[in-house]
Design a protein around this motif. Structure first.
Motif, PDB file in Angstrom:
ATOM      1  N   TRP A  54       0.794  -1.339   0.099  1.00 56.56           N
ATOM      2  CA  TRP A  54       0.124   0.113  -0.088  1.00 56.56           C
ATOM      3  C   TRP A  54       0.925   1.254   0.030  1.00 56.56           C
ATOM      4  O   TRP A  54       0.495   2.432  -0.349  1.00 56.56           O
ATOM      5  CB  TRP A  54      -1.024  -0.149   1.097  1.00 56.56           C
ATOM      6  N   THR A  55       2.030   1.061   0.436  1.00 56.68           N
ATOM      7  CA  THR A  55       3.158   2.308   0.248  1.00 56.68           C
ATOM      8  C   THR A  55       3.291   2.420  -1.098  1.00 56.68           C
ATOM      9  O   THR A  55       3.426   3.718  -1.649  1.00 56.68           O
ATOM     10  CB  THR A  55       4.307   1.857   1.144  1.00 56.68           C
ATOM     11  N   SER A  56       3.476   1.263  -1.861  1.00 53.72           N
ATOM     12  CA  SER A  56       3.610   1.440  -3.358  1.00 53.72           C
ATOM     13  C   SER A  56       2.551   1.857  -3.883  1.00 53.72           C
ATOM     14  O   SER A  56       2.696   2.760  -4.982  1.00 53.72           O
ATOM     15  CB  SER A  56       4.048   0.135  -3.722  1.00 53.72           C
ATOM     16  N   LEU A  57       1.312   1.553  -3.595  1.00 60.23           N
ATOM     17  CA  LEU A  57       0.116   2.146  -4.172  1.00 60.23           C
ATOM     18  C   LEU A  57      -0.068   3.598  -4.036  1.00 60.23           C
ATOM     19  O   LEU A  57      -0.608   4.516  -4.812  1.00 60.23           O
ATOM     20  CB  LEU A  57      -1.315   1.212  -3.625  1.00 60.23           C
ATOM     21  N   LYS A  58       0.324   4.175  -2.843  1.00 62.43           N
ATOM     22  CA  LYS A  58       0.352   5.415  -2.530  1.00 62.43           C
ATOM     23  C   LYS A  58       1.254   6.229  -3.438  1.00 62.43           C
ATOM     24  O   LYS A  58       0.818   7.106  -3.946  1.00 62.43           O
ATOM     25  CB  LYS A  58       0.568   5.697  -1.064  1.00 62.43           C
ATOM     26  N   ASN A  59       2.257   5.490  -3.848  1.00 63.68           N
ATOM     27  CA  ASN A  59       3.374   6.395  -4.513  1.00 63.68           C
ATOM     28  C   ASN A  59       3.121   6.031  -6.182  1.00 63.68           C
ATOM     29  O   ASN A  59       3.673   6.855  -7.000  1.00 63.68           O
ATOM     30  CB  ASN A  59       4.674   5.950  -4.166  1.00 63.68           C
ATOM     31  N   GLY A  60       2.068   5.182  -6.279  1.00 65.12           N
ATOM     32  CA  GLY A  60       1.589   5.050  -7.927  1.00 65.12           C
ATOM     33  C   GLY A  60       2.085   3.706  -8.428  1.00 65.12           C
ATOM     34  O   GLY A  60       3.230   3.638  -8.766  1.00 65.12           O
ATOM     35  N   THR A  61       1.492   2.748  -8.303  1.00 63.18           N
ATOM     36  CA  THR A  61       1.609   1.500  -8.920  1.00 63.18           C
ATOM     37  C   THR A  61       0.400   0.610  -9.096  1.00 63.18           C
ATOM     38  O   THR A  61      -0.628   1.312  -9.229  1.00 63.18           O
ATOM     39  CB  THR A  61       2.688   0.782  -7.973  1.00 63.18           C
ATOM     40  N   ARG A  62       0.610  -0.738  -9.311  1.00 66.69           N
ATOM     41  CA  ARG A  62      -0.435  -1.312  -9.501  1.00 66.69           C
ATOM     42  C   ARG A  62      -0.615  -2.916  -8.890  1.00 66.69           C
ATOM     43  O   ARG A  62       0.638  -3.365  -8.463  1.00 66.69           O
ATOM     44  CB  ARG A  62      -0.452  -1.891 -11.191  1.00 66.69           C
ATOM     45  N   ALA A  63      -1.636  -3.250  -8.367  1.00 65.27           N
ATOM     46  CA  ALA A  63      -1.942  -4.479  -7.597  1.00 65.27           C
ATOM     47  C   ALA A  63      -3.040  -5.319  -7.951  1.00 65.27           C
ATOM     48  O   ALA A  63      -3.939  -4.745  -8.399  1.00 65.27           O
ATOM     49  CB  ALA A  63      -1.966  -4.174  -6.105  1.00 65.27           C
ATOM     50  N   LYS A  64      -3.093  -6.603  -7.810  1.00 64.64           N
ATOM     51  CA  LYS A  64      -4.161  -7.355  -8.513  1.00 64.64           C
ATOM     52  C   LYS A  64      -4.178  -8.573  -7.239  1.00 64.64           C
ATOM     53  O   LYS A  64      -3.409  -8.701  -6.406  1.00 64.64           O
ATOM     54  CB  LYS A  64      -3.445  -8.280  -9.703  1.00 64.64           C
ATOM     55  N   ALA A  65      -5.783  -8.705  -7.375  1.00 63.21           N
ATOM     56  CA  ALA A  65      -6.090  -9.737  -6.174  1.00 63.21           C
ATOM     57  C   ALA A  65      -5.800 -11.247  -6.653  1.00 63.21           C
ATOM     58  O   ALA A  65      -5.718 -11.485  -7.928  1.00 63.21           O
ATOM     59  CB  ALA A  65      -7.760  -9.628  -5.941  1.00 63.21           C
ATOM     60  N   GLU A  66      -6.052 -12.214  -5.763  1.00 64.15           N
ATOM     61  CA  GLU A  66      -5.760 -13.589  -6.031  1.00 64.15           C
ATOM     62  C   GLU A  66      -7.184 -14.213  -5.816  1.00 64.15           C
ATOM     63  O   GLU A  66      -7.706 -14.001  -4.735  1.00 64.15           O
ATOM     64  CB  GLU A  66      -4.888 -14.079  -4.952  1.00 64.15           C
ATOM     65  N   GLY A  67      -7.699 -14.847  -6.762  1.00 66.71           N
ATOM     66  CA  GLY A  67      -8.778 -15.415  -7.013  1.00 66.71           C
ATOM     67  C   GLY A  67      -9.750 -14.771  -7.087  1.00 66.71           C
ATOM     68  O   GLY A  67     -11.198 -15.237  -7.142  1.00 66.71           O
ATOM     69  N   ALA A  68      -9.877 -13.746  -7.844  1.00 69.49           N
ATOM     70  CA  ALA A  68     -10.736 -12.990  -8.539  1.00 69.49           C
ATOM     71  C   ALA A  68     -10.376 -12.012  -9.489  1.00 69.49           C
ATOM     72  O   ALA A  68      -9.202 -11.664  -9.433  1.00 69.49           O
ATOM     73  CB  ALA A  68     -11.605 -12.111  -7.441  1.00 69.49           C
TER      74      ALA A  68
END
Length: 487
Positions: A54-68
Motif C-alpha cells: 500500500w505504500t507502493s500504491l500510494k506512490n503510484g503502482t498496480r496491484a491485483k487480487a488472487e482468486g478474482a
C-alpha cells in the motif's frame, strides 16, 4: 476516455482536514485498504494488505487480487510537497447464472492543498459487458459506498463542503436555529445543495429525511422541520426571499444563490406535496438521488488517474524546458564572458594604439614646427649679399629647437630659394653641429628645376641651365640619394 456503456451509480466530493496534522493522503489510503479488505472477505478472494504494497500504491503502482478478477492501480503527483493522487479499483463480477458479467469501477481523486488538507472525490459506476446476448444482472439498490462511510465516521478527519459539516445526519430546524439555517441557505458561496422537507398537515414530513440522507450522503445537506410551529419559524425568514416551503413539500435550494436578484427564486425547485402523495416517497428520493448524487457532468470536473498522469507529463516537460534554458543560459553566459574578455583585450590594444598615435602626432607637430621655422628663416632673410644672407640663416638655425636624434644621423639636403641678386653665387654646404651651429661642408651645383624636399621650394621658373644653387645639409635629416658625401 469516458466509457459510454458505463452507468453512474454514485458520486461525491468534499473537503478533508486531518485534525491531528497527519498525512491526509495516507489516512485516505488506509481507509481504502480497509474497504477493499472487507470486500475481499465478503467475496472470498485475497487482496494484498501489507504496508509495503500500500505504500507502493500510494506512490503510484498496480496491484491485483488472487482468486478474482480484481485490480487496482494509482498515480501520484508531487509538487512542492503537496500530493495529487488518484486510483481506479475495478471489480469484474460474473454470477455464473447466465446473466451478463458486470464491472464495477471505483475512481478516487485526492487533490491536496497541504499535507493535512485536501479535496476528496469519488465516482462509483458499473457497466455490463457490451454485446452480450442474455439477461442483465439486477439493478443495484440505492446506497452510499462503504468507503464514504469510513471517511465520514473517522473522528480524526473533518469532512466539510463550503465550510458546512457533512458528517452529521439530517439537521432538524426549529426556532432556535432557524436564523442559522437561513444564513446557510442564503450564503452566496455555498457549494452544496440544501434539501428542506417541510411538515404536512399532521406535523410530519411526507418524505423521511433520514432516507434522503442515506440516499444523498454528503452530496446535499438535508434539513427538516418537525411540527407546524417550527416550519412557521423557518418560513417567516424565507418568505421575504420567496424561498418558503410548507404543506409537506420538499424544496431543493441550489448552490451559489443570488437572493438579491428578482428571479433567483425560480432556480430553487420544489416537489409539491400533491406529487409526493401521488408518486410516493421512493419516487422523490430516487429523483433527488439521480439529480444530486448521479450527475454525470461530475465526470468532467473530478480528478482521475489520467489527470494525474497528465500532471506528471507536464511537470517532466517543464523540468526539461528548465534544464534546456539553464544549459543555454550557461552557454550564453560563457560566450558573453569570452566576448567580454576579448572586448577588454581590444580596448587595451586600442588604448596602446591611441597612446602611440598621440606620440606620433606630437612628433609630427614638432617636425612641422621645425619646418615652419626653417621656412620663416629662409624666406625672411634680407642680407645684401650671399655672405650676409648666410649669416642670417646661421643665426636663425641656432634659434631652432634641436632635432630628434644625435649628430651621427645622416644629413638631409634642402634647397634654399635664391634671390635674383645671388644668382650664380656659390654657397657652401653647411652641416649642423651640436648646440645648433652650422658648419660649411662644401658646395654643390644643382639643376634649377630640382624639386627640393618639403622644407624648401624652388621659386624660379623657366630655367633649364645648370646653376649654382645655395644648398645646406642639416644634421638629423634623412640623406637623399643624390646628396654628396661629406669631405
Amino acid at each position: 476516455m469516458l466509457d459510454l456503456n458505463r452507468t453512474m451509480f454514485y458520486k461525491t466530493e468534499f473537503d478533508i482536514l486531518a485534525l491531528k496534522g497527519q498525512d491526509a493522503l495516507w489516512s485516505v489510503v488506509l481507509k481504502i485498504r480497509g474497504w477493499i479488505a472487507d470486500k475481499a472477505r465478503r467475496s472470498s478472494y485475497r487482496f494484498p494488505c501489507d504496508n509495503a504494497t500500500w505504500t507502493s500504491l500510494k506512490n503510484g503502482t498496480r496491484a491485483k487480487a488472487e482468486g478474482a478478477d480484481v485490480e487496482m492501480y494509482s498515480s501520484l503527483h508531487i509538487e512542492e510537497g503537496v500530493y495529487t493522487w488518484a486510483c481506479r479499483f475495478a471489480e469484474n463480477v460474473d454470477l455464473k447464472d447466465g446473466s451478463a458479467p458486470r464491472q464495477w469501477l471505483t475512481e478516487v481523486g485526492f487533490k491536496g492543498r497541504s499535507l493535512e488538507e485536501s479535496t476528496f472525490s469519488l465516482v462509483l459506476s458499473y457497466s455490463d459487458r457490451a454485446g452480450f446476448i442474455g439477461p442483465l444482472q439486477a439493478v443495484p439498490g440505492r446506497s452510499i459506498p462503504k468507503l464514504v462511510d469510513y471517511l465520514l465516521k473517522d473522528d480524526a478527519l473533518d469532512c466539510t463542503v463550503s465550510g458546512i459539516n457533512v458528517k452529521s445526519g439530517p439537521v432538524e430546524v426549529g426556532s432556535e436555529n432557524a436564523q442559522e439555517m437561513l444564513g446557510i441557505i442564503a450564503n452566496t458561496d455555498r457549494g452544496i445543495p440544501v434539501v428542506f422537507a417541510s411538515p404536512g398537515t399532521l406535523g410530519q414530513p411526507l418524505v423521511d429525511p433520514h432516507e434522503l440522507h442515506r440516499a444523498l450522503g454528503p452530496n446535499a445537506l438535508v434539513c427538516y422541520a418537525m411540527g407546524l410551529q417550527a416550519a412557521e419559524a423557518m418560513n417567516s425568514l424565507l418568505e421575504p426571499l420567496r424561498l418558503a416551503c410548507f404543506g409537506g413539500a420538499v424544496r431543493v435550494y441550489a448552490t451559489q444563490p443570488r437572493v438579491d436578484e428578482p428571479l433567483d427564486h425560480a432556480r430553487h425547485r420544489f416537489v409539491a406535496a400533491s406529487a409526493i402523495r401521488e408518486h410516493g416517497e421512493d419516487y422523490v428520493v430516487d429523483m433527488l438521488r439521480r439529480a444530486l448524487a448521479q450527475d454525470v457532468h461530475f465526470w468532467q470536473s473530478m480528478l482521475r488517474v489520467d489527470d494525474v498522469k497528465h500532471l506528471n507529463r507536464e511537470s517532466a516537460r517543464e523540468r526539461r524546458i528548465a534544464e534546456l534554458k539553464r544549459r543555454f543560459q550557461d552557454e550564453a553566459l560563457e560566450e558573453m564572458l569570452s566576448t567580454e574578455e576579448a572586448t577588454e583585450a581590444l580596448k587595451q590594444d586600442n588604448e596602446l594604439i591611441k597612446e602611440e598615435n598621440n606620440q606620433l602626432r606630437e612628433e609630427v607637430h614638432n617636425l612641422r614646427a621645425r619646418c615652419q621655422s626653417y621656412e620663416a628663416a629662409f624666406a625672411g632673410a634680407s642680407a645684401a649679399d650671399g655672405e650676409g644672407r648666410l649669416a642670417e640663416i646661421v643665426r636663425a638655425a641656432r634659434r631652432l629647437p634641436p632635432g630628434h636624434g644625435d649628430g651621427n644621423r645622416p644629413t638631409r639636403r634642402c634647397g634654399v630659394p635664391r634671390p635674383d641678386r645671388l644668382h650664380g653665387a656659390r654657397v657652401g654646404l653647411m652641416r649642423r653641429v651640436p648646440h645648433g651651429s652650422l658648419r660649411l661642408v662644401g658646395r654643390y651645383p644643382r639643376h634649377v628645376h630640382h624639386s627640393a624636399p618639403a622644407l624648401c621650394r624652388q621659386r624660379e621658373r623657366g630655367h633649364s641651365a645648370r646653376v649654382q644653387q645655395p644648398l645646406y645639409l642639416l644634421a638629423g635629416a634623412r640623406r637623399g640619394p643624390h646628396d654628396p658625401q661629406e669631405p
